[in-house]
Design an enzyme around this catalytic site. Structure first.
Site, PDB file in Angstrom:
ATOM      1  N   CYS A   1       6.043   5.278 -31.569  1.00  0.00           N
ATOM      2  CA  CYS A   1       4.414   5.625 -30.700  1.00  0.00           C
ATOM      3  C   CYS A   1       4.479   4.811 -29.657  1.00  0.00           C
ATOM      4  CB  CYS A   1       3.411   5.899 -31.623  1.00  0.00           C
ATOM      5  SG  CYS A   1       3.524   6.972 -32.273  1.00  0.00           S
TER       6      CYS A   1
ATOM      7  N   GLU B   1      -4.031   8.524 -34.561  1.00  0.00           N
ATOM      8  CA  GLU B   1      -3.272   7.841 -33.595  1.00  0.00           C
ATOM      9  C   GLU B   1      -1.850   8.751 -32.866  1.00  0.00           C
ATOM     10  OE1 GLU B   1       0.470   5.479 -33.253  1.00  0.00           O
ATOM     11  OE2 GLU B   1      -0.515   3.776 -34.710  1.00  0.00           O
ATOM     12  N   LEU B   2      -2.359   9.396 -31.682  1.00  0.00           N
ATOM     13  CA  LEU B   2      -1.180  10.226 -31.296  1.00  0.00           C
ATOM     14  C   LEU B   2      -0.031   9.333 -29.903  1.00  0.00           C
ATOM     15  CD1 LEU B   2      -4.234  12.201 -30.029  1.00  0.00           C
ATOM     16  CD2 LEU B   2      -2.427  12.290 -32.307  1.00  0.00           C
TER      17      LEU B   2
ATOM     18  N   PRO C   1       3.026  13.246 -45.978  1.00  0.00           N
ATOM     19  CA  PRO C   1       3.692  13.010 -45.157  1.00  0.00           C
ATOM     20  C   PRO C   1       4.759  13.964 -44.750  1.00  0.00           C
ATOM     21  CG  PRO C   1       4.529  12.243 -47.706  1.00  0.00           C
ATOM     22  CD  PRO C   1       3.223  13.391 -47.439  1.00  0.00           C
TER      23      PRO C   1
ATOM     24  N   ASN D   1       8.475   9.140 -38.284  1.00  0.00           N
ATOM     25  CA  ASN D   1       8.581   8.147 -37.400  1.00  0.00           C
ATOM     26  C   ASN D   1       8.950   7.087 -38.011  1.00  0.00           C
ATOM     27  OD1 ASN D   1       6.159   8.001 -36.783  1.00  0.00           O
ATOM     28  ND2 ASN D   1       6.656   6.844 -34.925  1.00  0.00           N
TER      29      ASN D   1
END
Length: 539
Positions: free
Chosen positions: A310, A276-277, A204, A180
């Site tokens: 996110c 980081e979710l 990636p 993203n």
């Protein structure tokens, strides 16, 4: 169907090229793909993996696919390069970041084309990635020496014990970055690792690998040793575990489900990880908010990068006394957004990145409408613009049994809820397992900060959507709860890539019975000393 317009609707024009702008094929020619593909660590005659352009559905690139054996090769090359890199003074390493900063800003049009071609996002939202990467490069280029310098600490015995805390690089960082934000979440996270003296093996997402490969090429041009940043490409369940298996530390950005798997694999090896979710982020409009500013901010908060961010907002809580006025303003601005797919500035929102994202967005909206939710704006796919376009959508009357209420949509959809008191709003905003980002809108800044302090999220923005906190790169950014572990940015963003080492030197006398003292007299002496140090204020 809303009255959302797109500057790609004129007869005879390519929907992906509004106003006669360049096409994806012309902006990402085969020669560029072939050049960037050389940066993939893949030996022998690798199988090719193909990507498509979200804006048009046409083939974008064919790239060599790495194997688990290639991942091993990547780590071997990275480890050799890391040893000599770590031996350089921090200022020499930091100079590479500052040169990268200048090159990135100078040649940003190249990577803006790639980001748009691979993600389908609007150019302004692609520019946010350039901003983020440049800010990280400048910050760590200027501050790395201060973050990493040796620090004198209080010794066990005043005067007699000299203690220093030093920072050593972890070694080789295994990095798994998402589709993203392919520039910011690949190179942006790698920069502090490099300046701390590490190498990086990066996987990636295949869909957006060209952007990461371009960033690597530019960083090498800025002076980074080529072997220090290895890029491997392949299927996540195959290549991802191999990246974690050999890493000295893992940096992961992606879904909560996959993040749990990464954390388990890292923990089994006693290797640290930052994750980081996901998020189900909330925006609160208090009764005294400036409604025009709040409506404009909500548009940015909910629909930047088509909601595939996110830290974007998916839940909107509005004080009942101003709800009707706010929603009128918000819906008007949302309906006026221009959808477009040209590789130029002008469109307010681009497309989704994949059929999977489109399916989730469509399912969440259709299920909500079927259950009685009202569409205030949007609500429809726009296939005449491109295969993955979906209108920015506002849903009112969402109930707890609807998927869109609690599940992360990761698309241009926001649900509206009304509240009567700030306590009620805070409780509702916190009623989620996630805790990544939130936003509060009020004319009273002290009040806004007080509400912000009660929200269970890693970042809170007062009178801004997300950019204020994220762009404050000297401050940590990350999630609580199911939104992750660890932080990027600030001191934590670079120190996570280091090991703390204490070097203590003892002078004149040992810490033990000596000079004829027996055990009892030694214990009595040190007991007296401890009492004295407390009385004198020693820490």
């Amino acid at each position: 169907m809303t009255d959302i317009t797109a500057d790609a609707q004129a007869p005879g024009r390519n929907p992906a090229a509004p106003g006669g702008a360049r096409t994806v094929a012309s902006a990402v020619p085969a020669a560029l793909v072939a050049r960037l593909a050389k940066g993939v660590t893949a030996t022998g005659e690798p199988e090719l993996v193909h990507t498509t352009a979200p804006l048009t559905g046409e083939r974008l690139a064919s790239l060599p696919q790495s194997t688990p054996a290639d991942v091993e090769v990547a780590y071997e090359l990275a480890r050799r390069a890391q040893r000599s890199w770590a031996a350089l003074p921090v200022r020499r390493r930091a100079a590479v970041l500052l040169r990268f900063h200048d090159l990135l800003l100078k040649r940003q049009d190249e990577v803006l084309d790639l980001i748009q071609a691979e993600t389908g996002k609007a150019r302004l939202h692609a520019f946010e990635e350039v901003l983020g990467a440049a800010l990280a490069a400048r910050h760590y280029g200027r501050k790395a020496s201060a973050y990493l310098k040796d620090r004198r600490r209080s010794g066990a015995v005043p005067v007699l014990t000299h203690a220093v805390e030093a920072r050593r690089p972890k070694g080789v960082i295994g990095q798994i970055s998402p589709w993203n934000y392919p520039l910011e979440l690949s190179v942006g996270d790698a920069l502090p690792a490099f300046v701390a003296g590490n190498a990086v093996v990066n996987k990636p997402d295949t869909q957006t690998a060209l952007t990461a490969l371009w960033a690597r090429e530019l960083l090498v041009e800025a002076g980074l040793p080529a072997d220090l940043w290895q890029i491997v490409i392949g299927d996540g369940p195959v290549i991802g575990p191999a990246v974690v298996e050999h890493a000295d530390y893992v940096s992961f950005t992606g879904s909560t489900r996959t993040g749990r798997e990464v954390a388990q694999k890292a923990a089994a090896r006693l290797v640290g990880a930052s994750l980081e979710l996901g998020g189900k982020n909330a925006l609160l409009v208090l009764a005294d908010a400036d409604l025009d500013k709040a409506a404009e901010g909500a548009v940015r908060a909910c629909f930047s990068s088509a909601g595939q961010l996110c830290i974007s907002i998916e839940r909107l809580f509005v004080h009942r006394s101003v709800a009707d006025d706010f929603l009128r303003r918000f819906a008007e601005r949302t309906r006026a957004l221009r959808l477009g797919g040209g590789l130029a500035y002008g469109a307010d929102m681009g497309s989704l990145v994949s059929e999977r994202q489109l399916e989730v967005v469509t399912r969440h909206v259709e299920e909500a409408v079927k259950g009685g939710a009202k569409v205030l704006a949007g609500g429809q796919a726009r296939p005449e613009l491109g295969p993955l376009f979906f209108e920015p959508t506002i849903l009112d009357g969402v109930t707890s049994e609807m998927s869109v209420c609690a599940e992360e949509t990761f698309g241009p959809v926001v649900s509206v809820y009304r509240f009567d008191s700030e306590d009620e709003a805070v409780e509702a905003a916190n009623a989620t397992s996630y805790g990544l980002n939130s936003s509060v809108w009020t004319k009273d800044l002290r009040r806004g900060r007080a509400v912000a302090a009660r929200l269970h999220t890693g970042t809170v923005n007062v009178n801004e959507a997300y950019a204020a906190a994220y762009g404050s790169v000297a401050s940590p950014m990350g999630g609580m709860g199911d939104s992750g572990l660890g932080r990027r940015h600030g001191a934590e963003g670079i120190l996570r890539y280091t090991e703390a080492q204490t070097i203590a030197t003892q002078r004149l006398m040992p810490i033990g019975p000596s000079f004829g003292l027996d055990d009892a007299r030694f214990a009595a002496l040190f007991t007296t000393g401890l009492k004295a140090m407390k009385a004198l204020g020693f820490k």
